[in-house]
Design an enzyme around this catalytic site. Structure first.
Site, mmCIF file in Angstrom:
data_model
loop_
_atom_site.group_PDB
_atom_site.id
_atom_site.type_symbol
_atom_site.label_atom_id
_atom_site.label_comp_id
_atom_site.label_asym_id
_atom_site.label_seq_id
_atom_site.Cartn_x
_atom_site.Cartn_y
_atom_site.Cartn_z
ATOM 1 N N ASP A 1 -7.360 4.433 -3.870
ATOM 2 C CA ASP A 1 -7.362 4.319 -3.009
ATOM 3 C C ASP A 1 -7.883 6.122 -2.920
ATOM 4 O O ASP A 1 -8.963 7.004 -3.358
ATOM 5 C CB ASP A 1 -6.705 4.069 -1.981
ATOM 6 C CG ASP A 1 -7.585 3.259 -1.053
ATOM 7 O OD1 ASP A 1 -7.552 2.560 -0.884
ATOM 8 O OD2 ASP A 1 -7.692 4.572 0.219
ATOM 9 N N LYS B 1 0.783 -1.254 0.220
ATOM 10 C CA LYS B 1 -0.154 0.066 0.264
ATOM 11 C C LYS B 1 0.647 1.173 0.242
ATOM 12 O O LYS B 1 1.915 0.693 0.390
ATOM 13 C CB LYS B 1 -0.974 -0.353 1.384
ATOM 14 C CG LYS B 1 -1.977 1.019 1.103
ATOM 15 C CD LYS B 1 -3.196 0.038 1.051
ATOM 16 C CE LYS B 1 -4.437 1.428 0.113
ATOM 17 N NZ LYS B 1 -5.906 0.525 -0.038
HETATM 18 P P1 NDP Z 1 -13.360 7.730 -2.672
HETATM 19 O O1 NDP Z 1 -11.783 8.939 -2.612
HETATM 20 O O2 NDP Z 1 -13.276 7.553 -3.584
HETATM 21 O O3 NDP Z 1 -14.168 8.066 -1.401
HETATM 22 C C1 NDP Z 1 -13.699 8.951 -0.237
HETATM 23 C C2 NDP Z 1 -15.748 8.821 0.616
HETATM 24 O O4 NDP Z 1 -14.891 8.965 1.564
HETATM 25 C C3 NDP Z 1 -14.984 10.105 0.235
HETATM 26 O O5 NDP Z 1 -17.070 10.308 0.167
HETATM 27 C C4 NDP Z 1 -14.521 11.158 0.987
HETATM 28 O O6 NDP Z 1 -15.568 12.272 1.849
HETATM 29 C C5 NDP Z 1 -15.142 9.655 2.468
HETATM 30 N N1 NDP Z 1 -13.813 9.816 3.500
HETATM 31 C C6 NDP Z 1 -12.802 9.817 3.204
HETATM 32 N N2 NDP Z 1 -12.154 9.969 4.451
HETATM 33 C C7 NDP Z 1 -12.994 10.275 5.651
HETATM 34 C C8 NDP Z 1 -13.378 11.251 6.909
HETATM 35 N N3 NDP Z 1 -11.536 11.416 7.487
HETATM 36 N N4 NDP Z 1 -14.536 11.270 7.184
HETATM 37 C C9 NDP Z 1 -15.164 10.862 6.355
HETATM 38 N N5 NDP Z 1 -15.597 10.593 5.244
HETATM 39 C C10 NDP Z 1 -14.062 10.762 4.764
HETATM 40 O O7 NDP Z 1 -12.037 7.100 -2.406
HETATM 41 P P2 NDP Z 1 -12.668 5.542 -1.899
HETATM 42 O O8 NDP Z 1 -14.270 4.589 -2.484
HETATM 43 O O9 NDP Z 1 -12.012 4.836 -3.420
HETATM 44 O O10 NDP Z 1 -11.896 4.426 -0.769
HETATM 45 C C11 NDP Z 1 -13.259 4.487 0.060
HETATM 46 C C12 NDP Z 1 -12.567 3.763 1.193
HETATM 47 O O11 NDP Z 1 -13.240 2.307 0.336
HETATM 48 C C13 NDP Z 1 -11.073 3.596 2.193
HETATM 49 O O12 NDP Z 1 -11.080 3.110 3.210
HETATM 50 C C14 NDP Z 1 -10.802 2.482 0.786
HETATM 51 O O13 NDP Z 1 -9.778 2.284 1.660
HETATM 52 C C15 NDP Z 1 -11.985 1.387 1.098
HETATM 53 N N6 NDP Z 1 -11.424 1.254 -0.252
HETATM 54 C C16 NDP Z 1 -11.489 1.290 -1.964
HETATM 55 C C17 NDP Z 1 -11.228 -0.013 -2.984
HETATM 56 C C18 NDP Z 1 -11.038 0.954 -4.455
HETATM 57 O O14 NDP Z 1 -10.914 0.114 -5.030
HETATM 58 N N7 NDP Z 1 -11.462 2.012 -4.765
HETATM 59 C C19 NDP Z 1 -10.854 -1.653 -2.560
HETATM 60 C C20 NDP Z 1 -11.342 -1.912 -1.554
HETATM 61 C C21 NDP Z 1 -11.222 -0.987 -0.111
HETATM 62 P P3 NDP Z 1 -14.719 13.686 1.816
HETATM 63 O O15 NDP Z 1 -14.951 13.757 0.191
HETATM 64 O O16 NDP Z 1 -15.731 14.997 2.912
HETATM 65 O O17 NDP Z 1 -13.298 13.464 2.210
#
Ligand code: NDP
Length: 446
Positions: A166, A126
């Site tokens: 991510d 990662k």
């Molecule tokens: P994105 O950047 O596309 O979206 C992240 C979302 O989570 C946004 O809505 C963001 O809101 C919110 N968020 C992020 N940090 C915080 C925080 N500290 N508090 C509250 N809300 C938060 O990311 P992904 O959808 O790709 O990833 C989401 C999760 O899924 C992560 O944990 C990632 O590790 C996991 N994941 C992703 C994969 C993938 O294929 N993309 C695969 C497996 C797991 P805001 O815009 O306000 O920050």
């Protein structure tokens, strides 16, 4: 912590100070491994765990870049290459101001077991940076990505280390990173990054895969209790990649997905989330869920700062970030009759919250298993790149569905085999650990 593993646990905490998220991910795994170490003393003897908890390599580097006003910024870049017993290091890059080594290590550690569960020959790693892409222009994001890749490229390769997206790293960032990699190396090496654009080596259904996979996993869990996802009320946190496609798949399977959130608040839409509108706001305009509530009309209510887990639901899909669902939130969910919680994000549920849910008999799918569809489809993208092929959407989606059912069955059967039927946390940890440990054992003292 079982007595057998207390000395190792204490030693890892001592050697990795100030990394609470890594400690949490480690504790959650160690707590479940006693049955396999008791049944298979040769794994204990070979000190496999002592080796697995130590990354094979950790790279930390300076990322200098210039903003649109000509000001110079310095961020920190990282890549933790945790374990390559099963294949090249594989795992995403996160760009978020909260990123530090402990967070990258927690994610990399989880990734080892998750990738093993896919059965697709990928190791765990990662990376990321404390760079915040929010509010930055495309040109600024490009300059940052180019600087980041200028160092990272020497550690990557389609047979060595293959990053993906991510939090904060989507199609735009992967494009800039890939362009710089190609420019520096003078190689068309499509398999060095996944999540690429469809016209230049990307896979159909990769963007959808994590969310789709998690919904399929939740549906499989419900089936074990004779229930169907269709007709269930579903709440989703986040509004990024994972959240959007979780909502889409839940709706396609006949469920009623009613929420989305971001770090400022959440929206409940009793008519069901209008995905087209939310995608337009999030993916095209890079806006907020509050904009959705404003434009959607009276069915949608925006709650600034609140917890999306206050909204009554049958199935909860935390899909934003780590530790977003705590014990209080879990108690509220239980009071409101939740049947299943399946983690789209990595470690979104705190250990206390997991205990509350399990004690209440709620089905709980840990991210290692439930969100493995994303990395599995990244491995399918690598397969297509290696064969210079481009599969149809339905071919990729069918394979994803097969993989998710297989992961569910493996995890369920492993939990049963080790005397803990229905414990998906134990099943996922032991099944992933056995695959990695057996490979390491066969490869000598590595
Ligand atoms: P994105 O950047 O596309 O979206 C992240 C979302 O989570 C946004 O809505 C963001 O809101 C919110 N968020 C992020 N940090 C915080 C925080 N500290 N508090 C509250 N809300 C938060 O990311 P992904 O959808 O790709 O990833 C989401 C999760 O899924 C992560 O944990 C990632 O590790 C996991 N994941 C992703 C994969 C993938 O294929 N993309 C695969 C497996 C797991 P805001 O815009 O306000 O920050």
């Amino acid at each position: 912590m079982p007595a057998l593993l207390q000395p190792l646990h204490a030693e890892v905490l001592r050697r990795n100070p100030g990394e609470p998220e890594f400690h949490q991910a480690l504790g959650e795994v160690l707590e479940t491994l006693e049955p396999v170490l008791t049944a298979r003393p040769e794994l204990l003897e070979a000190r496999l765990l002592e080796r697995i908890v130590e990354p094979e390599r950790q790279i930390i580097f300076r990322v200098p870049w210039q903003d649109d006003q000509g000001r110079i910024h310095v961020n920190r870049g990282m890549r933790v290459e945790f374990n390559s017993a099963l294949g090249p290091y594989k795992g995403g890059l996160r760009f978020h101001p909260s990123v530090n080594l402990g967070i990258v290590k927690f994610l990399g550690f989880e990734q080892i077991f998750k990738n093993a569960l896919t059965g697709l020959g990928i190791g765990g790693g990662k990376g990321g940076s404390d760079f915040d892409p929010r509010g930055r222009s495309d040109a600024e994001v490009m300059r940052f990505c180019q600087s980041f890749m200028t160092e990272l490229h020497r550690h990557l390769g389609e047979h060595t280390d293959v990053p993906a997206g991510d939090i904060g790293v989507g199609g735009r960032e992967i494009g800039y990173l890939f362009g710089q990699y190609r420019r520096i190396t003078n190689r068309w090496e499509a398999g060095v990054l996944t999540g690429k654009g469809l016209g230049w080596g990307g896979s159909l259904a990769r963007a959808e895969a994590t969310g789709y996979g998690n919904v399929l996993f939740a549906a499989e869990m419900l089936k074990t209790r004779g229930a169907d996802l269709a007709g269930q009320r579903v709440t989703v946190s986040g509004s990024g990649n994972v959240a959007l496609y979780s909502i889409q798949k839940a709706q396609a399977l006949g469920a009623h997905a009613v929420t989305a959130s971001d770090s400022a608040g959440y929206v409940v839409d009793e008519k069901g989330i209008d995905l087209e509108l939310l995608q337009q706001i999030k993916e095209v305009e890079r806006g907020r869920v509050s904009d959705y509530a404003e434009r959607r009309g009276p069915s949608a209510r925006y709650v600034p700062g609140g917890s999306v887990w206050d909204v009554p639901t049958d199935v909860a899909l935390p899909s934003a970030t780590q530790n977003e669902l705590d014990a209080d939130a879990a108690r509220t969910l239980v009071r409101n009759g939740v049947k299943a919680v399946s983690e789209g994000a990595n470690m979104p549920t705190t250990p206390e919250a997991v205990r509350v849910l399990r004690e209440a008999g709620v089905l709980f799918g840990p991210g290692k298993a439930a969100n493995a569809g994303g990395v599995a489809t990244s491995a399918l993208e690598m397969q297509q790149n290696a064969g210079r092929e481009a599969w149809s959407f339905s071919e990729v989606e069918d394979r994803l569905a097969f993989i998710m059912r297989d992961i569910h069955a493996t995890v369920r059967d492993t939990a049963e085999r080790y005397g803990a039927p229905g414990d998906y946390v134990l099943g996922a940890n032991i099944a992933g650990f056995e695959r990695v440990a057996d490979a390491m054992n066969a490869q000598g003292l590595i």
